[in-house]
Motif scaffolding. Structure first.
Motif, PDB file in Angstrom:
ATOM      1  N   UNK A  51    -143.387 -78.349-108.993  1.00  0.00           N
ATOM      2  CA  UNK A  51    -143.580 -77.382-107.911  1.00  0.00           C
ATOM      3  C   UNK A  51    -144.436 -77.931-106.789  1.00  0.00           C
ATOM      4  N   UNK A  52    -143.853 -77.996-105.586  1.00  0.00           N
ATOM      5  CA  UNK A  52    -144.605 -78.178-104.351  1.00  0.00           C
ATOM      6  C   UNK A  52    -144.809 -76.828-103.691  1.00  0.00           C
ATOM      7  N   UNK A  53    -143.793 -75.987-103.794  1.00  0.00           N
ATOM      8  CA  UNK A  53    -143.867 -74.570-103.411  1.00  0.00           C
ATOM      9  C   UNK A  53    -142.963 -73.846-104.392  1.00  0.00           C
ATOM     10  N   UNK A  54    -143.510 -72.875-105.095  1.00  0.00           N
ATOM     11  CA  UNK A  54    -142.802 -72.324-106.244  1.00  0.00           C
ATOM     12  C   UNK A  54    -141.610 -71.463-105.849  1.00  0.00           C
ATOM     13  N   UNK A  55    -140.645 -71.401-106.761  1.00  0.00           N
ATOM     14  CA  UNK A  55    -139.492 -70.535-106.571  1.00  0.00           C
ATOM     15  C   UNK A  55    -139.916 -69.075-106.497  1.00  0.00           C
ATOM     16  N   UNK A  56    -140.899 -68.678-107.310  1.00  0.00           N
ATOM     17  CA  UNK A  56    -141.418 -67.309-107.219  1.00  0.00           C
ATOM     18  C   UNK A  56    -141.973 -67.031-105.826  1.00  0.00           C
ATOM     19  N   UNK A  57    -142.641 -68.017-105.235  1.00  0.00           N
ATOM     20  CA  UNK A  57    -143.139 -67.861-103.870  1.00  0.00           C
ATOM     21  C   UNK A  57    -142.013 -67.714-102.867  1.00  0.00           C
ATOM     22  N   UNK A  58    -140.919 -68.442-103.086  1.00  0.00           N
ATOM     23  CA  UNK A  58    -139.761 -68.330-102.201  1.00  0.00           C
ATOM     24  C   UNK A  58    -139.134 -66.945-102.295  1.00  0.00           C
ATOM     25  N   UNK A  63    -132.099 -67.592-109.451  1.00  0.00           N
ATOM     26  CA  UNK A  63    -132.637 -68.806-110.069  1.00  0.00           C
ATOM     27  C   UNK A  63    -133.949 -68.515-110.792  1.00  0.00           C
ATOM     28  N   UNK A  64    -134.780 -67.654-110.207  1.00  0.00           N
ATOM     29  CA  UNK A  64    -136.039 -67.290-110.859  1.00  0.00           C
ATOM     30  C   UNK A  64    -135.771 -66.516-112.143  1.00  0.00           C
ATOM     31  N   UNK A  65    -134.792 -65.608-112.101  1.00  0.00           N
ATOM     32  CA  UNK A  65    -134.459 -64.816-113.282  1.00  0.00           C
ATOM     33  C   UNK A  65    -133.914 -65.682-114.404  1.00  0.00           C
ATOM     34  N   UNK A  66    -133.369 -66.843-114.047  1.00  0.00           N
ATOM     35  CA  UNK A  66    -132.851 -67.771-115.060  1.00  0.00           C
ATOM     36  C   UNK A  66    -133.952 -68.601-115.695  1.00  0.00           C
ATOM     37  N   UNK A 103    -141.501 -70.731-111.990  1.00  0.00           N
ATOM     38  CA  UNK A 103    -142.665 -71.590-111.798  1.00  0.00           C
ATOM     39  C   UNK A 103    -142.296 -72.966-111.260  1.00  0.00           C
ATOM     40  N   UNK A 104    -140.996 -73.244-111.188  1.00  0.00           N
ATOM     41  CA  UNK A 104    -140.532 -74.530-110.687  1.00  0.00           C
ATOM     42  C   UNK A 104    -140.544 -74.546-109.166  1.00  0.00           C
ATOM     43  N   UNK A 105    -140.255 -75.699-108.601  1.00  0.00           N
ATOM     44  CA  UNK A 105    -140.185 -75.816-107.152  1.00  0.00           C
ATOM     45  C   UNK A 105    -139.039 -74.968-106.610  1.00  0.00           C
ATOM     46  N   UNK A 106    -139.160 -74.554-105.355  1.00  0.00           N
ATOM     47  CA  UNK A 106    -138.124 -73.740-104.740  1.00  0.00           C
ATOM     48  C   UNK A 106    -136.766 -74.431-104.714  1.00  0.00           C
ATOM     49  N   UNK A 107    -136.741 -75.756-104.814  1.00  0.00           N
ATOM     50  CA  UNK A 107    -135.467 -76.474-104.858  1.00  0.00           C
ATOM     51  C   UNK A 107    -134.664 -76.136-106.111  1.00  0.00           C
ATOM     52  N   UNK A 108    -135.302 -75.500-107.084  1.00  0.00           N
ATOM     53  CA  UNK A 108    -134.585 -75.049-108.283  1.00  0.00           C
ATOM     54  C   UNK A 108    -133.617 -73.918-107.966  1.00  0.00           C
ATOM     55  N   UNK A 109    -133.556 -73.461-106.707  1.00  0.00           N
ATOM     56  CA  UNK A 109    -132.496 -72.536-106.307  1.00  0.00           C
ATOM     57  C   UNK A 109    -131.129 -73.149-106.601  1.00  0.00           C
ATOM     58  N   UNK A 110    -131.076 -74.460-106.676  1.00  0.00           N
ATOM     59  CA  UNK A 110    -129.837 -75.161-107.048  1.00  0.00           C
ATOM     60  C   UNK A 110    -129.308 -74.665-108.385  1.00  0.00           C
ATOM     61  N   UNK A 111    -130.207 -74.248-109.281  1.00  0.00           N
ATOM     62  CA  UNK A 111    -129.791 -73.817-110.608  1.00  0.00           C
ATOM     63  C   UNK A 111    -129.049 -72.489-110.563  1.00  0.00           C
ATOM     64  N   UNK A 112    -129.145 -71.761-109.458  1.00  0.00           N
ATOM     65  CA  UNK A 112    -128.370 -70.521-109.333  1.00  0.00           C
ATOM     66  C   UNK A 112    -126.875 -70.808-109.230  1.00  0.00           C
ATOM     67  N   UNK A 113    -126.539 -72.072-108.938  1.00  0.00           N
ATOM     68  CA  UNK A 113    -125.134 -72.467-108.857  1.00  0.00           C
ATOM     69  C   UNK A 113    -124.601 -72.938-110.209  1.00  0.00           C
TER      70      UNK A 113
END
Length: 290
Positions: free
Chosen positions: A229-236, A267-270, A274-284
Motif C-alpha cells: 500500500x502506497x495509498x490504500x484501496x479503502x482510502x480510494x 475490489x475492497x469487498x473481495x 488494506x492493499x494499494x489502490x492498484x488492487x482495483x485490478x482484482x475487481x476484474x
C-alpha cells in the motif's frame, strides 16, 4: 515561529509525515488510535503521547491526518479544548466538503485558527517530504504553518481564503488519480481477456503522448499481482464516495465517479481493502478468458 508540532494519526501517510517533521528539526509529538503504529517514532525523536488531549497541549500547530471525517471529528472534539491559545489546527486528511465546514465550525467555537490543508501524494512522497499541500484559509496564518508545510511538502499551493478551498482542488485531483488507476486496470484486463499479453498495453503507450509514469507504476503492480500500500484501496473507496457527493452537490454529472466507486468497492469487498489502490485490478478477476 512554529517549533512544536503535534501530529494526530500515524498511519500510512502520517508516519512518513512525522519523519519529515522530525528531519526538519521540529519538536514533534505524535498520537495514534492504534498505539503500536506510533511507538516506533519515539526512536526517531518524536514524543509519543498517551492520548490526544496530552498530545495537543503544548503544540504551536496541530496536524490531523486521521482516516476520515468521523475519526477527525471524534478526536478533535475531545482534544481541541486542550490546545493552547493561538495554536493553529492544520487539517490534512481528506474528509469531504461538508466535513471541512463542520470541522471549521468546531475550530471557530473554540477560537482556534483553522487551515484546510489536504495533501496530494502517497506514502513515498510523505516519507520524503514531497507532498503537495493544498491550503485553504486565512493567509495570515501562513507564517505559523509554513515550517510544517515546508517540512512535509515539496510545495504549498494556497488555493483560496476559505476553509474548503483546499479540499475542492484535492477532490478534483483525486478524481483524476482514481480515474487513471481504474482506467489502467480496465485496459490491462481487457488486453488480457482478449487473449493478449497485458504487458503489451504498457509497452504500447510507453514513451508516447499517452504515456504516464503513474499508469506505468500502477500497471506493473497490477501485472505482478503485488499491492504494497502506497495509498490504500479503502482510502480510494472513501475518496470516490466523497468526490461523487461533491459532484452531485455541484450539479455535475456523477455517473463516472459512481461507477468507479462501485469498482473500487468491489475490489475492497473481495478482501483487498488494506492493499494499494492498484488492487482495483482484482475487481476484474484474477484470471481472464483466454
Amino acid at each position: 515561529m512554529t517549533k512544536a508540532v503535534t501530529l494526530l494519526g500515524t498511519g500510512l501517510m502520517g508516519v512518513g509525515m512525522a519523519h519529515s517533521l522530525i528531519r526538519a528539526g521540529l519538536d514533534v509529538t505524535v498520537w495514534n488510535r492504534s498505539p503500536e503504529k506510533a511507538r516506533p517514532l519515539a526512536a526517531d525523536g518524536a514524543t509519543v503521547a498517551p492520548d490526544p488531549e496530552t498530545a495537543v497541549a503544548g503544540a504551536d500547530v496541530v496536524v490531523t491526518m486521521l482516516f476520515d471525517a468521523a475519526s477527525v471529528a471524534g478526536v478533535m472534539t475531545s482534544a481541541i479544548g486542550s490546545m493552547k491559545p493561538g495554536a493553529v489546527w492544520a487539517q490534512c486528511a481528506t474528509v469531504g466538503l461538508d466535513a471541512v465546514q463542520a470541522l471549521s465550525a468546531l475550530a471557530a467555537e473554540h477560537d482556534v485558527p483553522f487551515v484546510d490543508a489536504p495533501v496530494l501524494g502517497t506514502r513515498q512522497p510523505a516519507e520524503e517530504g514531497k507532498l503537495i499541500v493544498l491550503a485553504g484559509g486565512d493567509r495570515s496564518l501562513e507564517p505559523a504553518v509554513a515550517p510544517v508545510f515546508d517540512a512535509i511538502g515539496l510545495r504549498t499551493l494556497w488555493v483560496g481564503p476559505h476553509p474548503g478551498d483546499g479540499h475542492r482542488l484535492k477532490l478534483a485531483a483525486n478524481s483524476w488519480v482514481l480515474s487513471l488507476t481504474a482506467g489502467t486496470a480496465q485496459a490491462l484486463a481487457l488486453t488480457r481477456n482478449l487473449g493478449l499479453d497485458p504487458q503489451l498495453f504498457l509497452d504500447l503507450i510507453a514513451g508516447g503522448g499517452l504515456d504516464n509514469g503513474y499508469a506505468q507504476a500502477k500497471g506493473r503492480a497490477m501485472l505482478a499481482g503485488e499491492f504494497p500500500a502506497a495509498f490504500s484501496l479503502d482510502g480510494a473507496v472513501k475518496d470516490a464516495g466523497l468526490i461523487a457527493n461533491a459532484l452531485r452537490a455541484a450539479g455535475a454529472d456523477d455517473r463516472l465517479m459512481t461507477a468507479l466507486h462501485e469498482q473500487y468497492s468491489a475490489a475492497a469487498a473481495a478482501g483487498h481493502g488494506d492493499s494499494d489502490m492498484s488492487a482495483v485490478f482484482m475487481a476484474h478477476g484474477e484470471k481472464g478468458a483466454q
